[in-house]
Scaffold this motif. Structure first.
Motif, PDB file in Angstrom:
ATOM      1  N   GLY A 184     -29.882  27.461  -3.121  1.00  0.00           N
ATOM      2  CA  GLY A 184     -29.348  28.793  -3.416  1.00  0.00           C
ATOM      3  C   GLY A 184     -30.195  29.592  -4.368  1.00  0.00           C
ATOM      4  O   GLY A 184     -29.746  30.573  -4.958  1.00  0.00           O
ATOM      5  N   ALA A 185     -31.470  29.190  -4.516  1.00  0.00           N
ATOM      6  CA  ALA A 185     -32.351  29.875  -5.459  1.00  0.00           C
ATOM      7  C   ALA A 185     -32.923  31.146  -4.831  1.00  0.00           C
ATOM      8  O   ALA A 185     -33.256  31.155  -3.651  1.00  0.00           O
TER       9      ALA A 185
ATOM     10  N   LEU B  95     -21.361  45.065   2.586  1.00  0.00           N
ATOM     11  CA  LEU B  95     -20.596  44.122   1.766  1.00  0.00           C
ATOM     12  C   LEU B  95     -19.296  43.677   2.425  1.00  0.00           C
ATOM     13  O   LEU B  95     -18.860  42.534   2.253  1.00  0.00           O
ATOM     14  N   ILE B  96     -18.627  44.552   3.189  1.00  0.00           N
ATOM     15  CA  ILE B  96     -17.360  44.166   3.818  1.00  0.00           C
ATOM     16  C   ILE B  96     -17.585  43.008   4.780  1.00  0.00           C
ATOM     17  O   ILE B  96     -16.844  42.027   4.807  1.00  0.00           O
ATOM     18  N   SER B  97     -18.650  43.120   5.598  1.00  0.00           N
ATOM     19  CA  SER B  97     -18.964  42.032   6.528  1.00  0.00           C
ATOM     20  C   SER B  97     -19.362  40.776   5.769  1.00  0.00           C
ATOM     21  O   SER B  97     -19.101  39.656   6.183  1.00  0.00           O
ATOM     22  N   ALA B  98     -20.045  40.954   4.641  1.00  0.00           N
ATOM     23  CA  ALA B  98     -20.530  39.805   3.890  1.00  0.00           C
ATOM     24  C   ALA B  98     -19.383  38.967   3.337  1.00  0.00           C
ATOM     25  O   ALA B  98     -19.531  37.765   3.119  1.00  0.00           O
ATOM     26  N   LEU B  99     -18.215  39.583   3.086  1.00  0.00           N
ATOM     27  CA  LEU B  99     -17.093  38.835   2.542  1.00  0.00           C
ATOM     28  C   LEU B  99     -16.597  37.782   3.518  1.00  0.00           C
ATOM     29  O   LEU B  99     -16.060  36.743   3.120  1.00  0.00           O
ATOM     30  N   ALA B 100     -16.766  38.020   4.816  1.00  0.00           N
ATOM     31  CA  ALA B 100     -16.234  37.109   5.824  1.00  0.00           C
ATOM     32  C   ALA B 100     -17.180  35.954   6.126  1.00  0.00           C
ATOM     33  O   ALA B 100     -16.746  34.888   6.542  1.00  0.00           O
ATOM     34  N   ARG B 101     -18.485  36.122   5.934  1.00  0.00           N
ATOM     35  CA  ARG B 101     -19.459  35.088   6.293  1.00  0.00           C
ATOM     36  C   ARG B 101     -20.496  34.929   5.189  1.00  0.00           C
ATOM     37  O   ARG B 101     -20.861  35.916   4.538  1.00  0.00           O
ATOM     38  N   PRO B 102     -20.988  33.702   5.002  1.00  0.00           N
ATOM     39  CA  PRO B 102     -22.111  33.524   4.066  1.00  0.00           C
ATOM     40  C   PRO B 102     -23.290  34.363   4.527  1.00  0.00           C
ATOM     41  O   PRO B 102     -23.585  34.428   5.725  1.00  0.00           O
ATOM     42  N   THR B 103     -23.974  34.994   3.588  1.00  0.00           N
ATOM     43  CA  THR B 103     -25.032  35.948   3.944  1.00  0.00           C
ATOM     44  C   THR B 103     -26.298  35.702   3.140  1.00  0.00           C
ATOM     45  O   THR B 103     -26.244  35.455   1.930  1.00  0.00           O
ATOM     46  N   LEU B 104     -27.409  35.782   3.836  1.00  0.00           N
ATOM     47  CA  LEU B 104     -28.710  35.771   3.171  1.00  0.00           C
ATOM     48  C   LEU B 104     -29.282  37.174   3.269  1.00  0.00           C
ATOM     49  O   LEU B 104     -29.516  37.686   4.366  1.00  0.00           O
ATOM     50  N   TYR B 105     -29.486  37.800   2.130  1.00  0.00           N
ATOM     51  CA  TYR B 105     -30.099  39.119   2.106  1.00  0.00           C
ATOM     52  C   TYR B 105     -31.625  38.940   2.047  1.00  0.00           C
ATOM     53  O   TYR B 105     -32.148  38.259   1.159  1.00  0.00           O
ATOM     54  N   ILE B 106     -32.314  39.572   2.991  1.00  0.00           N
ATOM     55  CA  ILE B 106     -33.783  39.498   3.040  1.00  0.00           C
ATOM     56  C   ILE B 106     -34.327  40.906   2.844  1.00  0.00           C
ATOM     57  O   ILE B 106     -34.054  41.807   3.647  1.00  0.00           O
TER      58      ILE B 106
END
Length: 615
Positions: free
Chosen positions: A360-361, A411-422
């Motif tokens: 998670g780094a 952000l709304i979609s991110a609440l439902a699934r783990p997300t990696l921001y690139i």
């Protein structure tokens, strides 16, 4: 003057008799020339039709070229008023360079293939001021009818061997050629003097690079009890410890990685895992001579070795079983070009990304544009977090719309699934976008999703020194991974090509022929995977069914021009490649179809880096 003309007439008559009867009265012919005629005849040289053969495996950066260049430049300047050409060859009579003082003489020499790459050995083109010099081992002045070939009759040439002052071995020939009417016996003395000057340069040089590399190798070896290796150009040295500690395959892997460290930025220190399972620490020192890196000397220490695998006693007498590694199926949308890498650098990039994402780094990924950085991140994250998703933000998008706007919309979609921001290409961010991203990084550190950024600028140290805006973000990252350019991951090419075709060809069972794969492997791919994808797209359009052939690939794939070509040059290159393919690789037929001299074609092949082989 009349005596000179009469002598040439007698030599021409003797040559005609020799070609007609196989022997002739040769009192008027110098003995060395008569002997050369006989050798040429015995070698099967046809006086009317034989032509020089072209070679492309020349050493154009070696010691002979380096020591000859200043001499040839000085000679060209001093003889600028005379229409002549100065030619340098290697010890096999292959022409390395040609410098002419007059455009007309250059054109005439092109017509007889006295041009870089062509072989003027006596066995190929008969008596001449290059091949005969090598055969006789002495300076010679060959004029007009003394040449064995008809088309060399208009020329006079003076050649002198160039010997290594230490070994005495002939390294090459220096030749001065001109038309007969411009010739002078003084050419003989001139070329001998220039050859001796080159020999003096060879003595002084004695390969300063090799000497510097050797001295550094001896110095490092005397201070270490472990494995020491030196790598530079074609030179590879290793002490007894290196020879006994590593197998030939392991030594090759270490040498190739040392070459990569030699040209990479930063300190040449690394830790790598060999195919045998050994983990070694490599500490190197670059050897610099003048402005160039001559090589690298590395100390290799074994960090760990694979644990031995116990073999049950009941199976000791059974033949060894061959294990086949099952590869994962290719994802339909992959972007997974690197996760099954075969090369050491490819495996390292995948391993580094997996370690960082698992922990998670926040991760910084460096590498040239088009190298597959984002693809690697997205695919490996999908493997680590099967239910997760990756969201990619590009520099142009964020510079235009702002970081907060883009992220808040997601952000709304991110609440439902783990997300990696690139965040792609943060080195192209404006100051405003950089400030917004830094604010987001602070928020993210409080627990908002995984994060990775990519940088396509290879010279990070220069950016730090220049204090470019994005460098202020680096304090938020504790882990970085470098995705090596495709040219340093040749072992990954077959797998990459397979994956790209699987994504680009749709339902078509696309493959590449062995010839096409050779072309792909030789090209350096400055645009990396992105450029490879474009090339394969072109090939798929050219050949809608069947295996992709070499000629289906874009013209630039068949060479590696050292500079960016203009639109006119690129068009000329494409015409040449097309003509070569129509002629099945036969350069003579291709030159005829293009309406240019064969030597002109070869010069253009070299200029454009085209490497199509003859049929």
């Amino acid at each position: 003057m009349h005596r000179v003309a009469d002598r040439r007439i007698k030599i021409a008559a003797a040559r005609a008799d020799f070609l007609r009867f196989g022997h002739a009265e040769t009192q008027s012919v110098p003995g060395v020339v008569a002997a050369s005629w006989q050798r040429s005849f015995s070698a099967g040289v046809d006086a009317s039709t034989s032509q020089a053969v072209f070679h492309n495996d020349l050493d154009l950066t070696g010691r002979l070229m380096r020591c000859s260049e200043p001499v040839i430049a000085r000679l060209s300047g001093e003889m600028a008023e005379m229409p002549l050409s100065i030619v340098l060859t290697d010890y096999k009579a292959r022409i390395l360079s040609r410098s002419e003082t007059d455009k007309t003489i250059g054109t005439l020499l092109d017509d007889v293939s006295l041009a870089p790459g062509f072989n003027y050995a006596e066995a190929s083109v008969g008596t001449n001021g290059i091949g005969t010099v090598l055969e006789s081992g002495q300076p010679l002045y060959i004029v007009g009818p003394e040449h064995f070939l008809e088309h060399l009759q208009p020329f006079a040439c003076a050649g002198s061997p160039i010997r290594d002052p230490i070994t005495g071995r002939v390294e090459g020939v220096l030749d001065i050629s001109c038309l007969i009417e411009d010739a002078s016996p003084l050419m003989h003395s001139l070329v001998r003097s220039a050859a001796h000057e080159i020999e003096r340069n060879l003595l002084v040089d004695r390969s300063q690079r090799q000497q510097a590399l050797f001295e550094e190798y001896v110095r490092v070896d005397s201070r270490n009890r472990g494995a020491v290796m030196a790598i530079g150009g074609t030179v590879v040295m290793g002490n007894a410890v290196a020879q006994s500690s590593f197998s030939p395959d392991e030594q090759w892997t270490i040498q190739e990685h040392a070459r990569y460290l030699m040209i990479s930025p930063g300190q040449p220190v690394d830790q790598i895992e060999l195919s045998s399972g050994k983990v070694v620490h490599v500490r190197g020192k670059r050897v610099v001579v003048g402005p160039d890196v001559a090589g690298i000397v590395v100390v290799v220490e074994i960090v760990s070795e694979p644990a031995p695998v116990p073999v049950p006693a009941s199976r000791l007498t059974l033949p060894p079983l061959r294990r086949h590694r099952l590869k994962k199926p290719i994802p339909a949308d992959s972007s997974a070009i690197l996760h099954d890498a075969e090369s050491l650098l490819g495996k390292r990039a995948s391993s580094g990304v997996v370690t960082a994402l698992t922990a998670g780094a926040p991760l910084l990924v460096l590498g040239e544009a088009g190298g597959g950085k984002v693809s690697l991140l997205a695919e490996l994250y999908r493997q680590i977090v099967p239910l997760g998703r990756s969201v990619v933000f590009g520099a142009e998008q964020l510079n235009q719309h702002g970081v907060h706007s883009a992220i808040n919309n997601d952000l709304i979609s991110a609440l439902a699934r783990p997300t990696l921001y690139i965040f792609r290409n943060i080195d192209r961010f404006t100051e405003a976008a950089t400030a917004e991203l830094e604010a987001f990084l602070v928020t993210r550190e409080a627990g908002a999703g995984g994060l990775a950024v990519t940088v396509s600028q290879p010279d990070l140290q220069a950016d730090l020194a220049a204090a470019r805006p994005y460098t202020a973000l680096l304090q938020h990252f504790t882990t970085s991974v470098t995705v090596a350019p495709l040219r340093h991951r040749q072992g990954d090419l077959p797998d990459i090509v397979t994956r790209v075709l699987a994504r680009r060809a749709g339902l078509r069972p696309a493959t590449v022929s062995a010839g096409a794969m050779r072309v792909i492997s030789r090209y350096p791919w400055p645009g990396n995977i992105r450029q490879l994808e474009e090339a394969l797209d072109t090939a798929l359009l050219t050949r809608p069914v069947g295996a992709i052939q070499a000629e289906d690939l874009p013209a630039y794939c068949h060479g590696g021009a050292p500079r960016l070509l203009s639109a006119i040059e690129a068009g000329e290159r494409d015409l040449i490649v097309g003509a070569l393919h129509k002629a099945d690789g036969n350069r003579m037929r291709a030159a005829e179809s293009l309406g240019i001299a064969r030597s002109s074609l070869y010069r253009k092949l070299k200029t454009f880096g085209i490497t199509v082989t003859d049929s």
